[in-house]
Structure formats: structure tokens, C-alpha cells
Design an enzyme around this catalytic site. Structure first.
Site, mmCIF file in Angstrom:
data_model
loop_
_atom_site.group_PDB
_atom_site.id
_atom_site.type_symbol
_atom_site.label_atom_id
_atom_site.label_comp_id
_atom_site.label_asym_id
_atom_site.label_seq_id
_atom_site.Cartn_x
_atom_site.Cartn_y
_atom_site.Cartn_z
ATOM 1 C CG ASP A 9 0.061 -87.173 52.523
ATOM 2 O OD1 ASP A 9 -0.980 -87.626 53.209
ATOM 3 O OD2 ASP A 9 0.838 -86.377 53.275
ATOM 4 C CG LEU A 10 -4.610 -82.643 52.689
ATOM 5 C CD1 LEU A 10 -5.171 -81.810 51.468
ATOM 6 C CD2 LEU A 10 -5.917 -82.837 53.791
ATOM 7 C CG ASP A 11 -2.679 -83.013 56.826
ATOM 8 O OD1 ASP A 11 -3.111 -82.010 56.571
ATOM 9 O OD2 ASP A 11 -3.279 -84.028 57.355
ATOM 10 C CB THR A 17 -2.258 -79.044 57.723
ATOM 11 O OG1 THR A 17 -1.809 -80.035 56.809
ATOM 12 C CG2 THR A 17 -3.253 -78.077 57.083
ATOM 13 C CE LYS A 45 5.937 -83.103 59.715
ATOM 14 N NZ LYS A 45 7.207 -82.550 59.062
ATOM 15 N N GLY A 46 1.696 -88.306 58.970
ATOM 16 C CA GLY A 46 1.157 -89.449 58.287
ATOM 17 C C GLY A 46 0.237 -90.442 59.257
ATOM 18 C CB VAL A 47 0.847 -91.037 62.831
ATOM 19 C CG1 VAL A 47 0.174 -91.773 63.773
ATOM 20 C CG2 VAL A 47 2.308 -91.460 62.171
ATOM 21 N NE ARG A 49 -8.824 -86.080 64.461
ATOM 22 C CZ ARG A 49 -9.928 -85.911 64.187
ATOM 23 N NH1 ARG A 49 -10.750 -85.953 65.094
ATOM 24 N NH2 ARG A 49 -10.131 -85.578 63.044
ATOM 25 C CB SER A 114 -5.510 -87.443 53.194
ATOM 26 O OG SER A 114 -5.270 -86.821 54.501
ATOM 27 C CB ALA A 115 -3.808 -90.532 57.911
ATOM 28 C CB SER A 116 -6.579 -85.611 57.336
ATOM 29 O OG SER A 116 -7.465 -84.450 57.937
ATOM 30 C CE LYS A 117 -11.363 -90.596 61.795
ATOM 31 N NZ LYS A 117 -12.188 -91.302 62.613
ATOM 32 C CG ASN A 118 -10.206 -82.327 60.025
ATOM 33 O OD1 ASN A 118 -11.496 -82.264 60.393
ATOM 34 N ND2 ASN A 118 -9.366 -82.548 61.143
ATOM 35 C CE LYS A 145 -1.605 -91.839 54.139
ATOM 36 N NZ LYS A 145 -1.279 -90.508 53.845
ATOM 37 C CD GLU A 169 2.230 -89.937 52.526
ATOM 38 O OE1 GLU A 169 3.105 -89.376 52.916
ATOM 39 O OE2 GLU A 169 1.182 -90.183 52.926
ATOM 40 C CG ASP A 170 4.384 -85.095 54.408
ATOM 41 O OD1 ASP A 170 3.346 -85.805 54.396
ATOM 42 O OD2 ASP A 170 4.622 -84.381 55.424
HETATM 43 C C1 BG6 Z 1 -2.339 -86.764 58.584
HETATM 44 C C2 BG6 Z 1 -1.175 -85.984 59.187
HETATM 45 O O1 BG6 Z 1 -2.150 -86.520 57.374
HETATM 46 O O2 BG6 Z 1 -3.488 -86.764 59.110
HETATM 47 C C3 BG6 Z 1 -1.385 -86.449 60.779
HETATM 48 O O3 BG6 Z 1 0.104 -85.968 58.684
HETATM 49 C C4 BG6 Z 1 -2.640 -86.391 61.367
HETATM 50 O O4 BG6 Z 1 -0.417 -85.659 61.428
HETATM 51 C C5 BG6 Z 1 -3.690 -87.104 60.428
HETATM 52 O O5 BG6 Z 1 -2.801 -86.761 62.850
HETATM 53 C C6 BG6 Z 1 -5.002 -87.156 60.959
HETATM 54 O O6 BG6 Z 1 -5.494 -85.774 60.809
HETATM 55 P P1 BG6 Z 1 -6.720 -85.403 61.214
HETATM 56 O O7 BG6 Z 1 -7.065 -84.066 60.704
HETATM 57 O O8 BG6 Z 1 -7.993 -86.413 61.166
HETATM 58 O O9 BG6 Z 1 -6.585 -85.320 62.672
HETATM 59 MG MG MG Z 2 1.487 -86.051 54.968
#
Ligand code: BG6
Ligand code: MG
Length: 192
Positions: A9-11, A17, A45-47, A49, A114-118, A145, A169-170
Site C-alpha cells: 500500500d502507499l499512504d 501522507t 484510511k485506505g478508503v 476519495r 493503492s487506492a490513491s489516484k496520486n 478496498k 497495509e496500514d
Molecule cells: C488511500 C488513503 O491510500 O488513498 C485514503 O489511505 C485516500 O485516505 C485514498 O482517500 C485516495 O487517495 P487520493 O490521493 O486519490 O485522494
Molecule cells: Mg494506507
């Protein structure tokens, strides 16, 4: 030896972050008159956006239009990205580099899930891109997730069976996703 996939996982696992996500969401919450505490932040967390905003609105018992939600999602991400402008390798969490280097030296498959788009800009800024054989992030999946899609996609691309994948994973949602996917999960973070 059977090949293994190590999926990170990333964040909260690779970079800290979560504090920036919290600051950006707290601004929106304050604007809406919601007292958004660090404890509430654990729920995000992990959820994804979109789901994060829904959780905050549920906390404040607020019904919002699609237009307002879209506006707040853009505002949150713009604010979040402003915290990442100066990000560099100093923000990599302790222990991450030695583990990645160890796995690389052992020629193991390494993936990001990772769930993040960043995720990609963060890996670029921290100089970690080259460690990852596969990156699956919030831009690639349709189910967030605890759905295991992100991890299953990573192991599939690596051609490794889920039972031979180890997920770091955190978040509760992320651990659930790994377990539902039939993978080994390793929880990262403080006991609470
Ligand atoms: C997850 C974070 O990795 O990514 C969440 O734990 C976050 O807190 C999710 O909402 C989506 O991230 P982003 O960068 O696409 O807004
Ligand atoms: Mg995480």
C-alpha cells in the site's frame, strides 16, 4: 522456491501522507461545520476519495448535491496536492528502503496496490518508481478496498497466484481486502 509477489500500500505504509489527507479533509469539514477529529480520520484510511467525502458528510448528517460534492472533491485534492509540492525521499517511512532493496536484490516481484489516484507522482517525487514492477492505483480499479480488486489485479499482472502474494497495509479496509483476496496480510502501524 515459488515466486512471491510483495504488494505495498502507499499512504501510511511507504509515505506518511495520512497527515496531509487529514489536513485537507479537515478544511472541508470545518467549512461544513463538522468537527473532524484524528479519530474520525482513521475511518478514511485506505478508503477512496469519493467514499471519504461520503463518510465525512455522514458524520455531519449532511445531504449534499452532486455539484457540491464534485466541488469539494476538487478542493480537497487541490489542497492535498499543495502539501506534496516539496515532497522528496525524506518522507519515505523508516524501514521501507531497506525492505524494497532487499526484495530487489532477491529478485522478488514488487507491486504497489493503492487506492490513491496520486500514487505515481508520489513515487516519482520520493524516487521509488524504479523499485516497482507493477503499479495498480485508484485510476485502475472500479471497486475500492475492502474489495480485493487492486491487489488481485497486481498479482494477476505479475502472474503470481493470490496465495503467493504478501500485502503490506496500514488500514483496516486494506487488510480486509488482502484477506478476502486470499493473500497474506501484514499490518503496519501502531497498535491501538
Ligand atoms: C488511500 C488513503 O491510500 O488513498 C485514503 O489511505 C485516500 O485516505 C485514498 O482517500 C485516495 O487517495 P487520493 O490521493 O486519490 O485522494
Ligand atoms: Mg494506507
Amino acid at each position: 522456491m515459488t515466486s512471491k509477489a510483495f504488494i505495498f500500500d502507499l499512504d501510511g505504509v511507504i509515505v506518511d501522507t495520512a497527515k496531509y489527507h487529514y489536513l485537507a479533509w479537515r478544511k472541508i469539514a470545518t467549512q461544513l461545520g463538522i468537527d473532524f477529529t484524528p479519530e474520525n480520520n482513521e475511518l478514511l484510511k485506505g478508503v477512496s476519495r469519493v467514499r471519504s467525502l461520503d463518510i465525512i458528510l455522514e458524520l455531519g448528517k449532511i445531504n449534499a448535491s452532486l455539484e457540491d460534492k464534485t466541488k469539494w472533491l476538487i478542493q480537497k485534492n487541490t489542497d492535498y496536492l499543495s502539501y506534496l509540492v516539496d515532497m522528496d525521499e525524506s518522507e519515505i517511512l523508516p524501514g521501507v528502503l531497506p525492505i524494497l532493496q532487499f526484495l530487489k536484490d532477491k529478485k522478488q516481484c514488487i507491486a504497489l496496490g493503492s487506492a490513491s489516484k496520486n500514487a505515481r507522482p508520489i513515487l516519482e517525487k520520493t524516487g521509488l518508481m524504479a523499485y516497482f514492477d507493477v503499479i495498480v492505483d485508484g485510476n485502475d480499479v472500479t471497486h475500492a478496498k475492502p474489495n480485493p480488486e487492486v491487489f488481485l489485479m497486481a498479482s494477476k499482472i505479475l502472474n503470481i497466484k493470490p496465495e503467493h502474494a504478501i500485502v503490506f497495509e496500514d488500514s483496516v479496509a486494506g487488510i480486509q481486502a488482502a484477506n478476502i483476496g486470499g493473500m497474506t496480510s501484514i499490518g503496519i502501524g501502531n497498535e491501538s
